[in-house]
Design a protein around this motif. Sequence first.
Motif, short mmCIF file in Angstrom:
data_model
loop_
_atom_site.label_atom_id
_atom_site.label_comp_id
_atom_site.label_asym_id
_atom_site.label_seq_id
_atom_site.Cartn_x
_atom_site.Cartn_y
_atom_site.Cartn_z
N UNK A 100 0.85 -1.20 0.00
CA UNK A 100 0.00 0.00 0.00
C UNK A 100 0.88 1.25 0.00
N UNK A 101 1.95 1.21 0.78
CA UNK A 101 2.90 2.33 0.78
C UNK A 101 3.48 2.59 -0.60
N UNK A 102 3.77 1.52 -1.33
CA UNK A 102 4.32 1.68 -2.68
C UNK A 102 3.31 2.33 -3.62
N UNK A 103 2.02 2.01 -3.44
CA UNK A 103 0.99 2.65 -4.28
C UNK A 103 0.96 4.16 -4.04
N UNK A 104 1.00 4.55 -2.76
CA UNK A 104 0.99 5.98 -2.45
C UNK A 104 2.24 6.66 -3.02
N UNK A 107 1.97 7.60 -6.61
CA UNK A 107 1.09 8.73 -6.93
C UNK A 107 1.87 10.02 -7.12
N UNK A 108 3.14 10.02 -6.79
CA UNK A 108 3.99 11.18 -7.05
C UNK A 108 4.24 11.37 -8.54
N UNK A 109 4.04 10.32 -9.33
CA UNK A 109 4.29 10.43 -10.77
C UNK A 109 3.11 10.01 -11.63
N UNK A 110 2.09 9.43 -11.03
CA UNK A 110 0.92 8.97 -11.78
C UNK A 110 -0.36 9.40 -11.06
N UNK A 111 -1.46 9.45 -11.80
CA UNK A 111 -2.74 9.82 -11.16
C UNK A 111 -3.41 8.63 -10.51
N UNK A 112 -3.16 7.42 -11.05
CA UNK A 112 -3.74 6.19 -10.53
C UNK A 112 -2.64 5.15 -10.43
N UNK A 113 -2.63 4.38 -9.35
CA UNK A 113 -1.70 3.26 -9.23
C UNK A 113 -2.49 2.01 -8.83
N UNK A 114 -2.03 0.87 -9.34
CA UNK A 114 -2.75 -0.38 -9.17
C UNK A 114 -1.83 -1.44 -8.58
#
Length: 191
Positions: A100-104, A107-114
């Motif tokens: 979950x930390x990696x998804x956040x 978000x520094x470079x993308x609008x959505x992360x999966x």
Amino acid sequence: MTRIAAVLVTPSMADAAPPGVDPAEFLMAMAEDTYEMAAGLELVEPVILSAGVPGLDAIAWPGTPVLSIGSPSEAFAALPYGTEGVVISGDAPDLPPLLIGKLFRELGRAQITVCPAEGGGAVALAARLPFPDWAVPGFDEPDLVVRLRRQAPGPRMVATGPGWHRLRKPADIARLDPGLEGWDNTRALLS
């Protein structure tokens, strides 16, 4: 910056209950384990999203909002506030918090992360809030990442992190790693 970690719980998650285990109890155990992981994250405020599952207040820590939604596609719209949010499928009781930390971070470079799910769909989906209107959130679509990237109005708007597994059918129980910490409620029910 306010980050929200929402655990999405749907009735179909009970389908993973193995023979001899009450499906409703199994659903609650998985949801509680997933919620406790989310609630334990630093600098993140937990939320529980119920898409037709009653009684989830019983697993929430004091002060945690438990919100009813009509369908999983309404998950991000239901988040009460925040600048970034992640919605985590409630059928991933042994999900490592690091994912979950990696998804956040992405978000520094993308609008959505999966966080992709083995077998298709997503274990977790994170976005800057409000959720981009060019995308339709989904959790069970086999080609979710491909669809989101096609919908994106530009390149590098959808990132992926490491994948994980969800418990969607009884055979998926074999994917649980006894060596991982957490998932105590699910583990106790299966013992």
